[in-house]
Design a protein around this motif. Structure first.
Motif, short mmCIF file in Angstrom:
data_model
loop_
_atom_site.label_atom_id
_atom_site.label_comp_id
_atom_site.label_asym_id
_atom_site.label_seq_id
_atom_site.Cartn_x
_atom_site.Cartn_y
_atom_site.Cartn_z
N SER A 354 37.95 38.62 38.67
CA SER A 354 38.30 38.51 40.08
C SER A 354 37.08 38.84 40.93
N TRP A 355 37.11 38.41 42.19
CA TRP A 355 35.99 38.73 43.08
C TRP A 355 35.97 40.23 43.38
N ALA A 356 37.14 40.86 43.38
CA ALA A 356 37.20 42.31 43.60
C ALA A 356 36.45 43.05 42.50
N ALA A 357 36.59 42.58 41.26
CA ALA A 357 35.85 43.19 40.16
C ALA A 357 34.35 43.01 40.35
N MET A 358 33.97 41.84 40.87
CA MET A 358 32.57 41.58 41.15
C MET A 358 32.05 42.54 42.22
N GLU A 359 32.86 42.76 43.26
CA GLU A 359 32.44 43.65 44.34
C GLU A 359 32.28 45.09 43.85
N SER A 360 33.13 45.50 42.93
CA SER A 360 33.01 46.86 42.41
C SER A 360 31.72 47.04 41.62
N ARG A 361 31.20 45.95 41.06
CA ARG A 361 29.95 46.03 40.29
C ARG A 361 28.73 45.82 41.15
N PHE A 362 28.77 44.87 42.10
CA PHE A 362 27.58 44.49 42.86
C PHE A 362 27.68 44.85 44.34
N GLY A 363 28.72 45.60 44.74
CA GLY A 363 28.91 45.88 46.15
C GLY A 363 27.77 46.62 46.81
N HIS A 364 26.96 47.34 46.03
CA HIS A 364 25.82 48.06 46.58
C HIS A 364 24.62 47.15 46.84
N ASN A 365 24.69 45.92 46.29
CA ASN A 365 23.59 44.96 46.39
C ASN A 365 23.70 44.20 47.72
N ARG A 366 22.73 44.40 48.61
CA ARG A 366 22.82 43.78 49.93
C ARG A 366 22.81 42.27 49.85
N THR A 367 22.06 41.73 48.91
CA THR A 367 22.02 40.28 48.76
C THR A 367 23.39 39.75 48.35
N PHE A 368 24.05 40.43 47.40
CA PHE A 368 25.41 40.05 47.01
C PHE A 368 26.36 40.10 48.20
N VAL A 369 26.25 41.14 49.02
CA VAL A 369 27.12 41.29 50.19
C VAL A 369 26.94 40.10 51.14
N ARG A 370 25.71 39.66 51.33
CA ARG A 370 25.48 38.51 52.22
C ARG A 370 26.06 37.24 51.62
N ILE A 371 25.97 37.07 50.30
CA ILE A 371 26.59 35.92 49.64
C ILE A 371 28.11 35.98 49.81
N SER A 372 28.68 37.17 49.62
CA SER A 372 30.13 37.34 49.75
C SER A 372 30.58 37.00 51.17
N ASP A 373 29.80 37.44 52.17
CA ASP A 373 30.14 37.12 53.56
C ASP A 373 30.09 35.61 53.81
N MET A 374 29.11 34.94 53.20
CA MET A 374 28.98 33.50 53.37
C MET A 374 30.20 32.78 52.77
N LEU A 375 30.65 33.25 51.61
CA LEU A 375 31.85 32.66 50.99
C LEU A 375 33.08 32.94 51.84
N ALA A 376 33.13 34.13 52.44
CA ALA A 376 34.28 34.47 53.30
C ALA A 376 34.36 33.57 54.52
N ARG A 377 33.21 33.05 54.95
CA ARG A 377 33.20 32.15 56.11
C ARG A 377 33.55 30.72 55.72
N GLY A 378 33.88 30.49 54.42
CA GLY A 378 34.36 29.18 54.01
C GLY A 378 33.37 28.34 53.22
#
Length: 471
Positions: A354-378
């Motif tokens: 799940s993406w939640a599992a991914m966030e628990s592993r990479f949530g501290h990574n700022r680059t991952f957070v920006r990718i996640s935000d981009m996906l959240a925008r569609g």
């Protein structure tokens, strides 16, 4: 003989000179990947020599005895894209929760323990091979986890379960080779040359040490991206080279602080080429280069972010050779997992359901957070395919993009290192420290004439508490 040579000192030239002297028909050339061998062959001027990757050699030696059919890898288990979900493994092997942790989590820790075991000279898997999170306090839990890891290892190398087809990787095969003590390099070879010997895992070093051959290894401990450089075989003459032919003196201000920061290494300072100018630029904010440059990032997340950034800017760019296929699979799996919850198959993602599992592993990574935000925008597959259409032919693109690992055998006129390479090093774990330093060092030393790096690189080194000589 072992030659420790800093980047750019001419190790490939030495290999060519050795091959011109040694008997070609009885000399074996080894390297970690096919890409490394291809890059090496392109610079050997047509010299004829037998070459193999470590994995290819292991497969050939393990399968030459037809009375041992269990050593063969069939049913696609050896395919790099073949994966198996941790929960599915737990279900098929009857693995239960341990210490309050789910069966899937237990399998994940067991896989990591097997990886550490395969990188060691140990005969059996023990509690010390588990990652820190998997080293449970209760002895009974430790014992159960260890037995599960040993069961998993046996199912990988000698499968017995009819419905369980475990992926088998190169490091599995090299450990398997080392454990078959009767195996040797064929008598037709009298000399073995190992390029990039910092990639040699301990079991393969053990194997080479017991083979009655003349073994020549050439490498650079500062380029061990996996974090644990192998030590030369016993009874070896050692030499150190530190005068760069590739880059000029100005690069010393970047390379030598990195070299001095490596834990447990005492290496001579790099001496740049006095006849070559290599300019070093420092930036406060990473901008898209205006001049032809190779942009190097740390991971797939950085590759995804910079790919989309370049596409959005309508830049003329291309990915480094051999990168696009794996990158496509990574991005598509990210999109499918985020929007549809589809289990990924890419090697860097398949363990996350799940993406939640991914966030628990990479949530501290700022680059991952920006990718996640981009996906959240569609951001969707349509957006990705539209961006892919902007890729230029590699030879015509002024900007090239790739990970440091994709560029490790290449030389470029101009290199830019992105901020994601300067990640914090947690605690005092030397292997993690080496991985981070190796990525920065390897990326920086790909250049001939120009290097662009974050302006806070020197402060970053001091923040790790390891800024040394050259600061």
């Amino acid at each position: 003989m072992h030659i420790q040579g800093l980047a750019g000192v001419g190790k490939t030239y030495l290999i060519r000179a050795m091959l011109e002297t040694l008997p070609a028909s009885s000399t074996l050339l080894l390297a970690f990947t096919g890409a490394q061998l291809a890059a090496l062959r392109s610079r050997l001027g047509g010299l004829e020599v037998t070459d193999m990757t470590f994995r290819t050699m292991a497969d050939e030696l393990l399968t030459q005895d037809l009375t041992q059919p269990w050593r063969r890898v069939g049913d696609g288990r050896g395919n790099a894209t073949y994966q198996l979900n941790d929960q599915a493994i737990a279900n098929l092997l009857g693995i239960q929760s341990v210490g309050g942790h789910s069966p899937a989590r237990v399998v994940g820790w067991c896989r990591q323990a097997i990886m550490d075991f395969c990188d060691s000279n140990d005969d059996n898997i023990g509690p010390e091979h588990f990652p820190s999170a998997g080293r449970l306090k209760e002895r009974i839990d430790q014992a159960v986890m260890t037995e599960y890891a040993r069961l998993l290892w046996q199912e990988i190398i000698r499968p017995t379960h009819p419905d369980l087809r475990m992926p088998i990787r190169g490091y599995h095969r090299l450990k398997q080779l080392a454990q078959q003590t009767e195996l040797r390099i064929p008598a037709t070879f009298t000399h073995v040359i190992v390029d990039e010997s910092h990639d040699l895992p301990a079991p393969l070093l053990e194997f080479l040490g017991r083979c009655p051959k003349a073994v020549y290894t050439l490498g650079d401990v500062c380029q061990a991206l996996h974090g644990q450089p192998g030590k030369p075989v016993k009874r070896v003459r050692q030499w150190e080279l530190f005068q760069s032919l590739r880059a000029g003196r100005e690069l010393e201000q970047v390379v030598n602080p990195l070299r001095a920061a490596f834990p447990g290494q005492q290496l001579s300072p790099m001496e740049g080429n006095r006849e070559r100018a290599t300019r070093v630029h420092f930036y406060d904010h990473a901008q898209i280069p205006e001049e032809p440059t190779t942009i190097l990032v740390r991971s797939e997340w950085g590759l995804f972010e910079w790919f989309q950034r370049l596409a959005n800017a309508n830049a003329r760019f291309a990915l480094l050779p051999g990168v696009e296929k794996d990158f496509r699979a990574f991005v598509q799996d990210c999109i499918e997992l985020y929007h549809r919850g589809t289990q990924p198959r890419h090697w860097a993602l398949y363990a996350y359901s799940s993406w939640a599992a991914m966030e628990s592993r990479f949530g501290h990574n700022r680059t991952f957070v920006r990718i996640s935000d981009m996906l959240a925008r569609g951001y969707s597959s349509t957006d990705f395919e539209r961006s892919l259409m902007q890729l230029q032919p590699t030879g015509q693109a002024p900007i090239l993009l790739g990970r440091v690992a994709d560029a490790r055998n290449l030389e470029m006129d101009s290199v830019m290192l992105t901020p994601d390479l300067l990640v914090p090093v947690a605690g005092s774990e030397q292997r993690s420290t080496r991985r981070v330093l190796s990525a920065i060092y390897t990326g920086a030393t790909r250049t001939r004439f120009e290097l662009t790096v974050p302006g806070y690189l020197r402060d970053w080194l001091l923040d790790q508490g390891r800024g040394g000589e050259g600061d």
